[in-house]
Design a protein around this motif. Sequence first.
Motif, PDB file in Angstrom:
ATOM      1  N   THR A   1       0.832  -1.203   0.000  1.00 29.48           N
ATOM      2  CA  THR A   1       0.000   0.000   0.000  1.00 29.48           C
ATOM      3  C   THR A   1       0.867   1.253   0.000  1.00 29.48           C
ATOM      4  O   THR A   1       0.544   2.240  -0.657  1.00 29.48           O
ATOM      5  CB  THR A   1      -0.942  -0.019   1.217  1.00 29.48           C
TER       6      THR A   1
ATOM      7  N   ALA B   1       0.918   9.609  -5.244  1.00 30.05           N
ATOM      8  CA  ALA B   1       1.315  10.950  -4.797  1.00 30.05           C
ATOM      9  C   ALA B   1       2.240  11.597  -5.821  1.00 30.05           C
ATOM     10  O   ALA B   1       2.157  12.799  -6.064  1.00 30.05           O
ATOM     11  CB  ALA B   1       2.002  10.865  -3.434  1.00 30.05           C
TER      12      ALA B   1
ATOM     13  N   HIS C   1      -7.780   9.224  -5.384  1.00 30.89           N
ATOM     14  CA  HIS C   1      -6.773  10.010  -6.111  1.00 30.89           C
ATOM     15  C   HIS C   1      -7.242  10.373  -7.517  1.00 30.89           C
ATOM     16  O   HIS C   1      -7.186  11.535  -7.919  1.00 30.89           O
ATOM     17  CB  HIS C   1      -5.463   9.231  -6.184  1.00 30.89           C
TER      18      HIS C   1
ATOM     19  N   GLY D   1      -3.684  18.936  -1.823  1.00 32.58           N
ATOM     20  CA  GLY D   1      -3.489  17.953  -2.895  1.00 32.58           C
ATOM     21  C   GLY D   1      -4.139  18.424  -4.189  1.00 32.58           C
ATOM     22  O   GLY D   1      -3.558  18.307  -5.264  1.00 32.58           O
TER      23      GLY D   1
ATOM     24  N   ILE E   1       0.673   4.326  -2.638  1.00 32.64           N
ATOM     25  CA  ILE E   1       0.528   5.724  -2.226  1.00 32.64           C
ATOM     26  C   ILE E   1       1.638   6.572  -2.834  1.00 32.64           C
ATOM     27  O   ILE E   1       1.397   7.668  -3.336  1.00 32.64           O
ATOM     28  CB  ILE E   1       0.540   5.826  -0.681  1.00 32.64           C
TER      29      ILE E   1
ATOM     30  N   GLN F   1      -0.698  15.272  -0.603  1.00 30.37           N
ATOM     31  CA  GLN F   1      -1.452  14.144  -1.152  1.00 30.37           C
ATOM     32  C   GLN F   1      -0.938  12.830  -0.541  1.00 30.37           C
ATOM     33  O   GLN F   1      -1.731  11.957  -0.193  1.00 30.37           O
ATOM     34  CB  GLN F   1      -1.314  14.133  -2.682  1.00 30.37           C
ATOM     35  N   ARG F   2       0.371  12.705  -0.405  1.00 28.17           N
ATOM     36  CA  ARG F   2       0.952  11.486   0.167  1.00 28.17           C
ATOM     37  C   ARG F   2       0.468  11.307   1.606  1.00 28.17           C
ATOM     38  O   ARG F   2       0.056  10.227   2.003  1.00 28.17           O
ATOM     39  CB  ARG F   2       2.481  11.574   0.121  1.00 28.17           C
TER      40      ARG F   2
ATOM     41  N   ALA G   1      -5.443   5.405   4.194  1.00 27.33           N
ATOM     42  CA  ALA G   1      -5.157   3.970   4.176  1.00 27.33           C
ATOM     43  C   ALA G   1      -5.363   3.390   5.569  1.00 27.33           C
ATOM     44  O   ALA G   1      -5.951   2.312   5.734  1.00 27.33           O
ATOM     45  CB  ALA G   1      -3.723   3.731   3.695  1.00 27.33           C
TER      46      ALA G   1
ATOM     47  N   GLU H   1      -0.047  19.748  -4.507  1.00 29.13           N
ATOM     48  CA  GLU H   1       1.059  19.473  -3.583  1.00 29.13           C
ATOM     49  C   GLU H   1       1.172  17.976  -3.323  1.00 29.13           C
ATOM     50  O   GLU H   1       0.347  17.379  -2.630  1.00 29.13           O
ATOM     51  CB  GLU H   1       0.826  20.204  -2.258  1.00 29.13           C
ATOM     52  N   ALA H   2       2.227  17.376  -3.866  1.00 35.06           N
ATOM     53  CA  ALA H   2       2.391  15.930  -3.758  1.00 35.06           C
ATOM     54  C   ALA H   2       2.574  15.481  -2.308  1.00 35.06           C
ATOM     55  O   ALA H   2       2.076  14.433  -1.899  1.00 35.06           O
ATOM     56  CB  ALA H   2       3.569  15.476  -4.606  1.00 35.06           C
TER      57      ALA H   2
ATOM     58  N   LEU I   1      -3.272  10.319   1.650  1.00 33.68           N
ATOM     59  CA  LEU I   1      -3.510   8.922   1.277  1.00 33.68           C
ATOM     60  C   LEU I   1      -3.039   7.978   2.381  1.00 33.68           C
ATOM     61  O   LEU I   1      -3.673   6.953   2.651  1.00 33.68           O
ATOM     62  CB  LEU I   1      -2.811   8.599  -0.052  1.00 33.68           C
ATOM     63  N   THR I   2      -1.954   8.335   3.034  1.00 30.99           N
ATOM     64  CA  THR I   2      -1.451   7.501   4.130  1.00 30.99           C
ATOM     65  C   THR I   2      -2.461   7.462   5.282  1.00 30.99           C
ATOM     66  O   THR I   2      -2.764   6.395   5.827  1.00 30.99           O
ATOM     67  CB  THR I   2      -0.096   8.037   4.626  1.00 30.99           C
TER      68      THR I   2
ATOM     69  N   THR J   1       0.556  13.677  -8.498  1.00 29.88           N
ATOM     70  CA  THR J   1      -0.347  14.748  -8.051  1.00 29.88           C
ATOM     71  C   THR J   1      -0.178  16.007  -8.888  1.00 29.88           C
ATOM     72  O   THR J   1       0.883  16.619  -8.893  1.00 29.88           O
ATOM     73  CB  THR J   1      -0.065  15.092  -6.573  1.00 29.88           C
TER      74      THR J   1
END
Lengths: 213, 186
Positions: A3, A11, B61, B15, A7, B23-24, B31, B19-20, B27-28, A14
Amino acid sequence: MRTEDLIEALARDTRPVAARRVEQVTALALIVGFGVSLAATLIWLGPRPDMARAVHTGGFWLKMAYPLAVAIAAMSLGCALVRPACPTRARARWASAPFLIIFALGAVSFALAPGADRATIWWGHSWDLCPWYVLLFSLPPFVGVSLAFRQFAPTRLRLAGFVAGLSAGGVGAFAYAFSCNETGIPFLAAWFTLGILLAGGLGALLGPRILRW
Amino acid sequence: MPVSEERLRQLMLQGLAGEAGAQRELLTELARLFAAYFRRRLADQAGDVDDLVQEVLIAVHTRRATYDTAQPFTAWVYAIARYKLIDHARRSRVRRHVSLDDAGDLFSEDESEAATARSDLERLMDALPAGQRNAIRATKMDGLSVAEASTRLGMSESAVKVSVHRGLKALTARLRGARSGGDRED
């Protein structure tokens, strides 16, 4: 572990997203579909022969405004339906408004008409073709709006399909209005509406299949 | 401590602005949230939890344009999770309805008694396009995770998932067709 990798990959991809992207893509899809339908209407059926005279009548503009209002209001509702958990009630009321208005106008026009004219303004000379033309010309915008909605996230697929069909039906009827020379308001209320509802029915039928994600 | 609506929404807005890093982080967090959410609801199919979490992350996403920034973020993201959960339930009901055990019965007249269900399945799968066949073999028969299968097959993870999904659907349709054909002969 896996996972985390997903991600990371997501990401990294993006990019900025325009705030009204749903509306932009949907409108573009319907406009392209309209272009195809209008071209098909004009090439195949030709513009209405009395166009020059008709533009001076209220009926002409009503016949343009009604399908366009259906298309825009249904599109607006559809754009809420493809957004998960987005409220839809107010927009659903707006989407029903053009139908209620045209029914009211059609009923008044029918009631005020002399008895001898009633059959003419109700049946016209093309009642048996009109709904099918509207359905046919709704197919290009329907393909467009379905492709658009598939990228989004409708959670009520049958309803989203129905509304996609209504908006495409409005666009198809709008295109057909450039060719149709019927003048009765009851005709418009009955047969244009039937064509639009057929397109909606097609959407409701196909929605659960083609809008899944 | 659970993350707040406000925090998640902030990350989501960043995001959406491209902005990556935000977003990371989003998503974390999601999850973690959805692992718990699906674990509670899929007690008997714990093996599917990871797949579902990943499906939701992909949807969040790739379909983030559907978030109306005037609306609560958690309502949006849970509506996506609920949709994926319902979709999963529908799919696994179909899968259970036509279980692989039936495949042996269906083809036993054509095959020698010694034929195993596995070889029946192989025959059925031969009719599938190579991509779907390989994806199903890797994930459902060889027991690889989607990520491992995607490395082995050189496909993206979402392509693996799509292939498995389509392939299983085609198999189900095939089994169902074979069964109703059999009924008519009876």
